[in-house]
Design an enzyme around this catalytic site. Sequence first.
Site, PDB file in Angstrom:
ATOM      1  N   CYS A 122       0.804  -1.224   0.000  1.00 38.49           N
ATOM      2  CA  CYS A 122       0.000   0.000   0.000  1.00 38.49           C
ATOM      3  C   CYS A 122       0.836   1.272   0.000  1.00 38.49           C
ATOM      4  CB  CYS A 122      -0.954  -0.010   1.193  1.00 38.49           C
ATOM      5  SG  CYS A 122      -2.149  -1.340   1.057  1.00 38.49           S
ATOM      6  N   HIS A 262      -3.409   7.109   2.201  1.00 35.48           N
ATOM      7  CA  HIS A 262      -3.765   5.782   1.717  1.00 35.48           C
ATOM      8  C   HIS A 262      -5.088   5.379   2.355  1.00 35.48           C
ATOM      9  CE1 HIS A 262      -3.852   1.652   0.694  1.00 35.48           C
ATOM     10  NE2 HIS A 262      -3.638   1.237   1.935  1.00 35.48           N
ATOM     11  N   ASN A 292     -10.023  -0.503  -0.241  1.00 35.43           N
ATOM     12  CA  ASN A 292      -8.572  -0.381  -0.297  1.00 35.43           C
ATOM     13  C   ASN A 292      -8.071  -0.948  -1.629  1.00 35.43           C
ATOM     14  OD1 ASN A 292      -5.812  -0.553  -0.031  1.00 35.43           O
ATOM     15  ND2 ASN A 292      -5.828  -1.532   1.984  1.00 35.43           N
TER      16      ASN A 292
HETATM   17  N1  ACO Z   1     -17.811  -8.744   9.719  1.00 32.11           N
HETATM   18  C1  ACO Z   1     -18.148  -9.006  10.992  1.00 32.11           C
HETATM   19  N2  ACO Z   1     -17.287  -9.276  11.953  1.00 32.11           N
HETATM   20  C2  ACO Z   1     -15.978  -9.291  11.625  1.00 32.11           C
HETATM   21  C3  ACO Z   1     -15.534  -9.028  10.331  1.00 32.11           C
HETATM   22  C4  ACO Z   1     -16.507  -8.766   9.340  1.00 32.11           C
HETATM   23  N3  ACO Z   1     -16.204  -8.503   8.061  1.00 32.11           N
HETATM   24  N4  ACO Z   1     -14.196  -9.105  10.294  1.00 32.11           N
HETATM   25  C5  ACO Z   1     -13.811  -9.403  11.525  1.00 32.11           C
HETATM   26  N5  ACO Z   1     -14.886  -9.513  12.344  1.00 32.11           N
HETATM   27  C6  ACO Z   1     -14.928  -9.843  13.745  1.00 32.11           C
HETATM   28  C7  ACO Z   1     -13.726 -10.654  14.177  1.00 32.11           C
HETATM   29  O1  ACO Z   1     -13.933 -12.034  13.924  1.00 32.11           O
HETATM   30  C8  ACO Z   1     -13.679 -10.343  15.644  1.00 32.11           C
HETATM   31  O2  ACO Z   1     -14.635 -11.129  16.308  1.00 32.11           O
HETATM   32  P1  ACO Z   1     -14.282 -11.820  17.702  1.00 32.11           P
HETATM   33  O3  ACO Z   1     -14.019 -10.673  18.645  1.00 32.11           O
HETATM   34  O4  ACO Z   1     -15.516 -12.595  18.008  1.00 32.11           O
HETATM   35  O5  ACO Z   1     -13.070 -12.642  17.456  1.00 32.11           O
HETATM   36  C9  ACO Z   1     -14.142  -8.896  15.703  1.00 32.11           C
HETATM   37  O6  ACO Z   1     -14.849  -8.635  14.492  1.00 32.11           O
HETATM   38  C10 ACO Z   1     -13.014  -7.903  15.809  1.00 32.11           C
HETATM   39  O7  ACO Z   1     -12.034  -8.235  14.824  1.00 32.11           O
HETATM   40  P2  ACO Z   1     -10.749  -7.359  14.623  1.00 32.11           P
HETATM   41  O8  ACO Z   1      -9.859  -7.972  13.589  1.00 32.11           O
HETATM   42  O9  ACO Z   1     -10.162  -7.045  15.950  1.00 32.11           O
HETATM   43  O10 ACO Z   1     -11.417  -6.041  14.014  1.00 32.11           O
HETATM   44  P3  ACO Z   1     -10.795  -4.620  13.880  1.00 32.11           P
HETATM   45  O11 ACO Z   1     -11.632  -3.658  14.583  1.00 32.11           O
HETATM   46  O12 ACO Z   1      -9.330  -4.621  14.154  1.00 32.11           O
HETATM   47  O13 ACO Z   1     -10.989  -4.338  12.327  1.00 32.11           O
HETATM   48  C11 ACO Z   1      -9.678  -4.325  10.324  1.00 32.11           C
HETATM   49  C12 ACO Z   1     -10.377  -5.176  11.375  1.00 32.11           C
HETATM   50  C13 ACO Z   1     -10.725  -3.503   9.625  1.00 32.11           C
HETATM   51  C14 ACO Z   1      -8.987  -5.255   9.335  1.00 32.11           C
HETATM   52  C15 ACO Z   1      -8.646  -3.394  11.002  1.00 32.11           C
HETATM   53  O14 ACO Z   1      -7.861  -4.145  11.901  1.00 32.11           O
HETATM   54  C16 ACO Z   1      -7.720  -2.722  10.011  1.00 32.11           C
HETATM   55  O15 ACO Z   1      -8.128  -1.863   9.273  1.00 32.11           O
HETATM   56  N6  ACO Z   1      -6.413  -3.035  10.063  1.00 32.11           N
HETATM   57  C17 ACO Z   1      -5.405  -2.323   9.260  1.00 32.11           C
HETATM   58  C18 ACO Z   1      -5.511  -2.609   7.780  1.00 32.11           C
HETATM   59  C19 ACO Z   1      -4.384  -1.895   7.050  1.00 32.11           C
HETATM   60  O16 ACO Z   1      -4.121  -0.718   7.262  1.00 32.11           O
HETATM   61  N7  ACO Z   1      -3.636  -2.599   6.200  1.00 32.11           N
HETATM   62  C20 ACO Z   1      -2.466  -1.987   5.581  1.00 32.11           C
HETATM   63  C21 ACO Z   1      -2.685  -1.695   4.189  1.00 32.11           C
HETATM   64  S1  ACO Z   1      -3.136  -3.098   3.250  1.00 32.11           S
HETATM   65  C22 ACO Z   1      -1.753  -3.519   2.242  1.00 32.11           C
HETATM   66  O17 ACO Z   1      -0.643  -3.086   2.435  1.00 32.11           O
HETATM   67  C23 ACO Z   1      -2.007  -4.540   1.130  1.00 32.11           C
END
Ligand code: ACO
Length: 354
Positions: A122, A262, A292
């Site tokens: 990214c 980004h 994204n």
């Molecule tokens: N729908 C419903 N529930 C979900 C979903 C979904 N799509 N995805 C995850 N959950 C659930 C999980 O299973 C978890 O449930 P649990 O507590 O029962 O285990 C709960 O939601 C919380 O999950 P987290 O992974 O902690 O959710 P978080 O709030 O962290 O959000 C996300 C996830 C959106 C991926 C976030 O962590 C994020 O944006 N991370 C950074 C992404 C990023 O910047 N990447 C870099 C660029 S990408 C690249 O370089 C290619």
Amino acid sequence: MTSVTMSPDIHAAITAVGHYLPETRLTNQDLMKLVDTTDEWIKSRTGIEERRILTGEKKGVSYMAAHAAQEILDKRGIQADEIDVIIVATVTADMSFPATACLVQAEIGATNAWGFDLSAACTGFLFALNTGAGIIESGRASKVLVIGSDKMSSITDYTDRKTCVLFGDAAAGVLLEPDANNNGIIDSELRMDGHGWEALCMLGGGSLHPATHDTVDQKMHYIQQDGQTVFKVAVKGMADVAVEIMERNHLTSDDIRFLVPHQANQRIIDAVARRMKLDPDRIMLNISRYGNTTAATIPLCLHDWELDLNEGDNLVLAAFGGGFTWGATYLRWAYDSVEAKHSDPSLIDAQQVL
Ligand code: ACO
């Protein structure tokens, strides 16, 4: 490739922006039919409402990148054979080799160009932009195409709700040319930390784990992400370098016309903007429409806001991605609008500096 001699006060300026968005939309409602998720969860946790998906058998990243490149040429009013260098930032190249840049070169007919692909997830566009700027500043080229293009749907597991809601397909890019009016890319802070590689990667298909039946069975050809780990490092990493760039260039929040972040997660963007003390109207935000798109997000923002930008506007571009890679770039916009640009004599025509 043409060779030009530059004085030290020549910056590399963006002189045109182009993009390509596939027509097919994948909405949160569509994803609710594929995995156990809700529109409310996706919107509140990421800010995403829909993404674009590239469909069609013979369409990969080069197809989108070539369309974006052609739009840039058309808007700038130049021919493909005037391009010196093509840099394509991508993690979803059509093939391991040849480079996507070669396929774009052939497609648009850039008969005098050389080029290459750049892989930094990214942060790819930001690294490619700075690489292109260095080539311009060195005097070795006067027209560099920098394209970010990713077909994330090709490496997304649509049974994994943790990743499939995040990504979309798109290409966008810019033309870099020399500018003597103190516009263009002024300063950058670029970083990486390979210790974080396992938090965001695709394990299969490279030389470490060549494709086998086993790698397919183990879903090693899909994105794997430890979202929480990436989230925390991304917020700190992006905000740290953005603030550093501001301080080093004596910029206050009032001096910045737009943060161009980004688009991985609206909560990350909001946190970075808070550290920079920027009001919401100073943030380019289109994640709700495209998700994204990895290397395409930043130039896609520049495309969407292009007509709002005026010469001299201060922009801070900031990104974080797999690797880990991250960075921020401070640039001054070089033209008022697509129409005005073509009659703007302050942009140096490459021929004048030969
Ligand atoms: N729908 C419903 N529930 C979900 C979903 C979904 N799509 N995805 C995850 N959950 C659930 C999980 O299973 C978890 O449930 P649990 O507590 O029962 O285990 C709960 O939601 C919380 O999950 P987290 O992974 O902690 O959710 P978080 O709030 O962290 O959000 C996300 C996830 C959106 C991926 C976030 O962590 C994020 O944006 N991370 C950074 C992404 C990023 O910047 N990447 C870099 C660029 S990408 C690249 O370089 C290619």
